[in-house]
Design a protein around this motif. Structure first.
Motif, PDB file in Angstrom:
ATOM      1  N   TRP A   5      12.678  18.895  29.261  1.00 14.49           N
ATOM      2  CA  TRP A   5      12.524  18.393  27.643  1.00 14.49           C
ATOM      3  C   TRP A   5      13.476  18.909  26.829  1.00 14.49           C
ATOM      4  O   TRP A   5      13.981  18.297  25.998  1.00 14.49           O
ATOM      5  CB  TRP A   5      11.085  18.625  27.231  1.00 14.49           C
ATOM      6  N   GLY A   6      13.699  20.204  26.807  1.00 16.46           N
ATOM      7  CA  GLY A   6      14.428  20.839  25.863  1.00 16.46           C
ATOM      8  C   GLY A   6      16.110  20.286  25.812  1.00 16.46           C
ATOM      9  O   GLY A   6      16.636  20.491  24.652  1.00 16.46           O
ATOM     10  N   LYS A   7      16.474  20.080  26.982  1.00 17.55           N
ATOM     11  CA  LYS A   7      17.797  19.596  27.197  1.00 17.55           C
ATOM     12  C   LYS A   7      17.868  18.047  26.462  1.00 17.55           C
ATOM     13  O   LYS A   7      19.140  17.819  26.143  1.00 17.55           O
ATOM     14  CB  LYS A   7      18.222  19.436  28.619  1.00 17.55           C
ATOM     15  N   ARG A   8      16.890  17.484  26.225  1.00 13.47           N
ATOM     16  CA  ARG A   8      17.068  16.087  25.538  1.00 13.47           C
ATOM     17  C   ARG A   8      16.822  16.245  24.087  1.00 13.47           C
ATOM     18  O   ARG A   8      17.235  15.337  23.248  1.00 13.47           O
ATOM     19  CB  ARG A   8      16.034  15.220  25.929  1.00 13.47           C
ATOM     20  N   GLN A   9      16.550  17.573  23.511  1.00  9.44           N
ATOM     21  CA  GLN A   9      16.290  17.653  22.173  1.00  9.44           C
ATOM     22  C   GLN A   9      17.821  18.208  21.651  1.00  9.44           C
ATOM     23  O   GLN A   9      18.675  18.677  22.196  1.00  9.44           O
ATOM     24  CB  GLN A   9      15.599  18.806  21.978  1.00  9.44           C
ATOM     25  N   GLU A  10      17.778  18.128  20.291  1.00  6.45           N
ATOM     26  CA  GLU A  10      19.044  18.620  19.349  1.00  6.45           C
ATOM     27  C   GLU A  10      19.403  19.985  19.467  1.00  6.45           C
ATOM     28  O   GLU A  10      20.345  20.553  19.408  1.00  6.45           O
ATOM     29  CB  GLU A  10      18.901  18.183  18.144  1.00  6.45           C
ATOM     30  N   GLY A  11      17.961  21.066  19.556  1.00  8.76           N
ATOM     31  CA  GLY A  11      18.340  22.294  19.714  1.00  8.76           C
ATOM     32  C   GLY A  11      18.911  22.690  20.890  1.00  8.76           C
ATOM     33  O   GLY A  11      19.098  21.997  22.077  1.00  8.76           O
ATOM     34  N   ARG A  12      18.799  24.211  21.322  1.00  5.03           N
ATOM     35  CA  ARG A  12      19.443  24.671  22.383  1.00  5.03           C
ATOM     36  C   ARG A  12      18.380  25.723  22.937  1.00  5.03           C
ATOM     37  O   ARG A  12      18.994  26.659  23.556  1.00  5.03           O
ATOM     38  CB  ARG A  12      20.837  25.330  22.014  1.00  5.03           C
ATOM     39  N   GLN A  13      17.244  25.393  22.798  1.00  4.98           N
ATOM     40  CA  GLN A  13      16.026  26.232  23.218  1.00  4.98           C
ATOM     41  C   GLN A  13      16.351  26.534  24.857  1.00  4.98           C
ATOM     42  O   GLN A  13      16.013  27.587  25.421  1.00  4.98           O
ATOM     43  CB  GLN A  13      14.784  25.630  23.069  1.00  4.98           C
ATOM     44  N   ALA A  14      16.438  25.521  25.639  1.00  9.78           N
ATOM     45  CA  ALA A  14      16.418  25.626  27.325  1.00  9.78           C
ATOM     46  C   ALA A  14      17.720  26.747  27.484  1.00  9.78           C
ATOM     47  O   ALA A  14      17.639  27.709  28.322  1.00  9.78           O
ATOM     48  CB  ALA A  14      16.690  24.201  27.753  1.00  9.78           C
ATOM     49  N   GLU A  15      18.970  26.562  26.722  1.00  9.04           N
ATOM     50  CA  GLU A  15      19.981  27.497  27.125  1.00  9.04           C
ATOM     51  C   GLU A  15      19.654  29.010  26.631  1.00  9.04           C
ATOM     52  O   GLU A  15      19.857  29.862  27.293  1.00  9.04           O
ATOM     53  CB  GLU A  15      21.356  27.145  26.265  1.00  9.04           C
ATOM     54  N   MET A  16      18.669  28.895  25.485  1.00  7.20           N
ATOM     55  CA  MET A  16      18.273  30.374  25.166  1.00  7.20           C
ATOM     56  C   MET A  16      17.466  31.200  25.980  1.00  7.20           C
ATOM     57  O   MET A  16      17.741  32.114  26.170  1.00  7.20           O
ATOM     58  CB  MET A  16      17.583  30.037  23.608  1.00  7.20           C
ATOM     59  N   VAL A  17      16.594  30.312  26.539  1.00 10.31           N
ATOM     60  CA  VAL A  17      15.714  30.901  27.592  1.00 10.31           C
ATOM     61  C   VAL A  17      16.310  31.442  28.824  1.00 10.31           C
ATOM     62  O   VAL A  17      16.415  32.528  29.226  1.00 10.31           O
ATOM     63  CB  VAL A  17      14.717  29.871  28.274  1.00 10.31           C
ATOM     64  N   TYR A  18      17.479  30.632  29.238  1.00  4.51           N
ATOM     65  CA  TYR A  18      18.313  30.972  30.581  1.00  4.51           C
ATOM     66  C   TYR A  18      19.172  32.385  30.065  1.00  4.51           C
ATOM     67  O   TYR A  18      19.384  33.211  30.692  1.00  4.51           O
ATOM     68  CB  TYR A  18      19.131  29.945  30.764  1.00  4.51           C
ATOM     69  N   ASN A  19      19.693  32.282  28.697  1.00  3.96           N
ATOM     70  CA  ASN A  19      20.849  33.297  28.369  1.00  3.96           C
ATOM     71  C   ASN A  19      19.905  34.608  28.211  1.00  3.96           C
ATOM     72  O   ASN A  19      20.298  35.726  28.457  1.00  3.96           O
ATOM     73  CB  ASN A  19      21.304  32.816  27.042  1.00  3.96           C
ATOM     74  N   GLU A  20      18.888  34.582  27.721  1.00  4.30           N
ATOM     75  CA  GLU A  20      18.057  35.696  27.325  1.00  4.30           C
ATOM     76  C   GLU A  20      17.650  36.320  28.658  1.00  4.30           C
ATOM     77  O   GLU A  20      17.475  37.499  28.984  1.00  4.30           O
ATOM     78  CB  GLU A  20      16.968  35.425  26.726  1.00  4.30           C
ATOM     79  N   ALA A  21      17.079  35.553  29.735  1.00  2.75           N
ATOM     80  CA  ALA A  21      16.894  36.095  31.172  1.00  2.75           C
ATOM     81  C   ALA A  21      18.185  36.475  31.975  1.00  2.75           C
ATOM     82  O   ALA A  21      17.926  37.714  32.515  1.00  2.75           O
ATOM     83  CB  ALA A  21      16.499  34.640  32.052  1.00  2.75           C
ATOM     84  N   PHE A  22      19.269  36.009  31.691  1.00  2.00           N
ATOM     85  CA  PHE A  22      20.407  36.277  32.053  1.00  2.00           C
ATOM     86  C   PHE A  22      20.740  37.830  31.577  1.00  2.00           C
ATOM     87  O   PHE A  22      21.082  38.668  32.368  1.00  2.00           O
ATOM     88  CB  PHE A  22      21.553  35.339  31.998  1.00  2.00           C
ATOM     89  N   ALA A  23      20.748  37.988  30.383  1.00  2.00           N
ATOM     90  CA  ALA A  23      20.904  39.276  29.795  1.00  2.00           C
ATOM     91  C   ALA A  23      20.001  40.400  30.110  1.00  2.00           C
ATOM     92  O   ALA A  23      20.591  41.442  30.430  1.00  2.00           O
ATOM     93  CB  ALA A  23      20.839  38.870  28.097  1.00  2.00           C
ATOM     94  N   THR A  24      18.753  40.153  30.262  1.00  2.00           N
ATOM     95  CA  THR A  24      17.747  41.184  30.728  1.00  2.00           C
ATOM     96  C   THR A  24      18.266  41.345  32.123  1.00  2.00           C
ATOM     97  O   THR A  24      18.302  42.511  32.527  1.00  2.00           O
ATOM     98  CB  THR A  24      16.453  40.622  30.683  1.00  2.00           C
ATOM     99  N   LEU A  25      18.375  40.425  32.895  1.00  2.00           N
ATOM    100  CA  LEU A  25      18.784  40.683  34.444  1.00  2.00           C
ATOM    101  C   LEU A  25      19.958  41.424  34.522  1.00  2.00           C
ATOM    102  O   LEU A  25      20.046  42.573  35.255  1.00  2.00           O
ATOM    103  CB  LEU A  25      18.748  39.463  35.207  1.00  2.00           C
TER     104      LEU A  25
END
Length: 228
Positions: free
Chosen positions: A111-131
């Motif tokens: 759903w997030g990829k179909r929206q104007e925001g970048r929420q899906a990318e933010m979730v992944y980027n934050e997970a990548f950063a933590t890992l």
């Protein structure tokens, strides 16, 4: 009856939204349905979250925070291979124990990829950063240097393996098969680390006996079985 604070009610509504999204998808997660799941008046939901988009942003944040907390809990402060293995096992076991989160995350990312925001990318980027930060800290205490580029690749490998396991678990929901598949997935990580970390991966495990073509076919069929 004790009064529920606005903060507690927000948490209840977000957790209810996760359950509804997991069961009925984003399209089925109406504010009325979420309020019903939380056993709260619809007016209370609109008081806590001005719009559905604000609620879903809170759900994204909640899911991402849960994933980061799982990584943090499974940081054993060991060397890089031991830490990476513990992180991956922790995430896989978490998915197994929390199927709603896996289902809701898949729905939300799509759903997030179909929206104007970048929420899906933010979730992944934050997970990548933590890992990545956990693996970097492990590398900093290891007497054997690890190339930063290898840490980037290892972060990606752990994420991809956990995503693949989560999707397979979501589709088949077969705990009997999933539990040994955790060990299989960890074995893939072990093989990659042995090849890319060299001596830093510790003593190599005995090589498994090669499966016969018939055994390999049976394993594949058991994984992709489709009921008619």
């Amino acid at each position: 009856m004790a009064r529920i604070s606005a903060a507690e009610r927000r948490i209840e509504l977000v957790e209810a939204a996760v359950r509804v999204i997991a069961a009925e998808g984003v399209e089925g997660a109406t504010t009325r349905r979420i309020a019903q799941e939380a056993n709260a008046p619809l007016a209370t939901l609109h008081y806590c979250f001005a719009t559905k988009e604000v609620l879903f942003a809170a759900v994204f944040e909640h899911v991402g925070r849960q994933y980061r907390e799982v990584l943090t809990r499974n940081d054993i402060h060991g060397d890089v291979p031991t830490t990476a293995r513990a992180l991956l096992r922790g995430v896989l076991e978490w998915y197994l124990a929390n199927p709603d989160f896996g289902a809701a995350t898949g729905e939300l990312i799509s759903w997030g990829k179909r929206q104007e925001g970048r929420q899906a990318e933010m979730v992944y980027n934050e997970a990548f950063a933590t890992l990545r930060a956990i693996l970097e800290a492990a590398a900093a205490t290891d007497v054997r240097p690890v190339d930063p580029a290898i840490l980037d690749e290892l972060t990606y490998i752990v994420s991809v393996l956990s995503d693949g396991f989560a999707l397979n678990w979501l589709v088949f929901a077969n705990r009997t098969a999933a539990e040994p598949q955790i060990e299989l997935t960890l074995g893939v990580l072990d093989a990659w680390m042995a090849d890319h970390l060299g001596d830093a991966s510790g003593p190599a495990a005995p090589a498994p006996k090669a499966a016969s073509p018939e055994e390999a076919l049976r394993s594949l069929v058991s994984w992709v079985s489709v009921e008619r």
